[in-house]
Design an enzyme around this catalytic site. Structure first.
Site, short mmCIF file in Angstrom:
data_model
loop_
_atom_site.label_atom_id
_atom_site.label_comp_id
_atom_site.label_asym_id
_atom_site.label_seq_id
_atom_site.Cartn_x
_atom_site.Cartn_y
_atom_site.Cartn_z
N HIS A 49 0.85 -1.18 0.00
CA HIS A 49 0.00 0.00 0.00
C HIS A 49 0.89 1.23 0.00
O HIS A 49 2.04 1.19 0.44
CB HIS A 49 -0.90 0.01 1.24
CG HIS A 49 -1.96 -1.03 1.22
ND1 HIS A 49 -3.12 -0.91 1.95
CD2 HIS A 49 -2.06 -2.21 0.56
CE1 HIS A 49 -3.89 -1.97 1.75
NE2 HIS A 49 -3.26 -2.78 0.91
N GLU A 108 0.90 3.93 1.83
CA GLU A 108 1.36 4.34 3.16
C GLU A 108 2.48 3.44 3.67
O GLU A 108 3.46 3.93 4.22
CB GLU A 108 0.19 4.33 4.16
CG GLU A 108 -0.92 5.29 3.83
CD GLU A 108 -2.05 4.67 3.00
OE1 GLU A 108 -3.19 5.14 3.11
OE2 GLU A 108 -1.78 3.72 2.22
N CYS A 111 -6.31 2.29 5.51
CA CYS A 111 -6.97 1.03 5.83
C CYS A 111 -6.45 0.53 7.18
O CYS A 111 -5.51 1.09 7.74
CB CYS A 111 -6.69 0.00 4.73
SG CYS A 111 -5.00 -0.68 4.80
N CYS A 145 -2.61 -0.13 7.21
CA CYS A 145 -1.83 1.10 7.16
C CYS A 145 -1.98 1.90 8.45
O CYS A 145 -1.01 2.49 8.94
CB CYS A 145 -2.24 1.94 5.95
SG CYS A 145 -1.81 1.13 4.39
#
Length: 162
Positions: A59, A61, A89, A92
């Site tokens: 992801h 992040e 999410c 993250c």
């Protein structure tokens, strides 16, 4: 027009995160971007690379956190801020807390993400459930053997705590 309590730098950094999310889509990735700053300067940035790298943890992040920690040569990012094109999410969010990032700015909401097929609500629902109630089977094995590493960690005098 700038949103309330947003500085020009905040706006600039968020626009960069959004730009990274658009670049990601063009490269075949998910529509997410993230920028990490410290003292008003960009330390790292990344876009979602889940499908590009075939890595479910890639992801924006997470990748930005990894890069920032490498650049700062530190396991925590105290004094840093993260600008994410979407509300982080659960994975993250956990990484942001572990990294001890000071502030989180986000543009799209998790409901916006859900509207285009990125639904994290099932994870939020799983977290408070007991192990027996979760949709993925959890089984504990060899706890006593595994505790040896914990005992050694606890006894180590020169450990780097994080």
């Amino acid at each position: 027009m700038r949103e309330k309590n947003m500085s020009e730098k905040d706006t600039l950094f968020m626009r960069r995160a959004i730009e990274l999310s658009l670049e990601s889509v063009k490269k075949g990735g998910g529509p997410f971007g993230a920028v990490i700053t410290k003292n008003g300067k960009i330390i790292s940035e990344s876009c979602n690379q889940v499908t590009v790298l075939n890595d479910p943890t890639a992801h924006a992040e997470i990748s930005a956190i990894r890069e920032a920690a490498r650049k700062l040569n530190a396991p925590d990012l105290k004094g840093c801020e993260i600008y994410a094109s979407c509300e982080p999410c659960p994975m993250c969010l956990g990484a942001i807390y572990w990294a001890r990032i000071d502030r989180v700015f986000f543009a799209n909401t998790r409901e916006d993400a859900d509207n285009i097929g990125f639904d994290d609500s099932f994870i939020y629902e799983e977290i408070p459930r007991s192990l027996r109630e979760r949709s993925i089977e959890f089984r504990q094995l060899l706890r006593e053997e595994a505790l040896e590493a914990f005992r050694e960690w606890e006894a180590t005098e020169d450990k780097v705590e994080y």
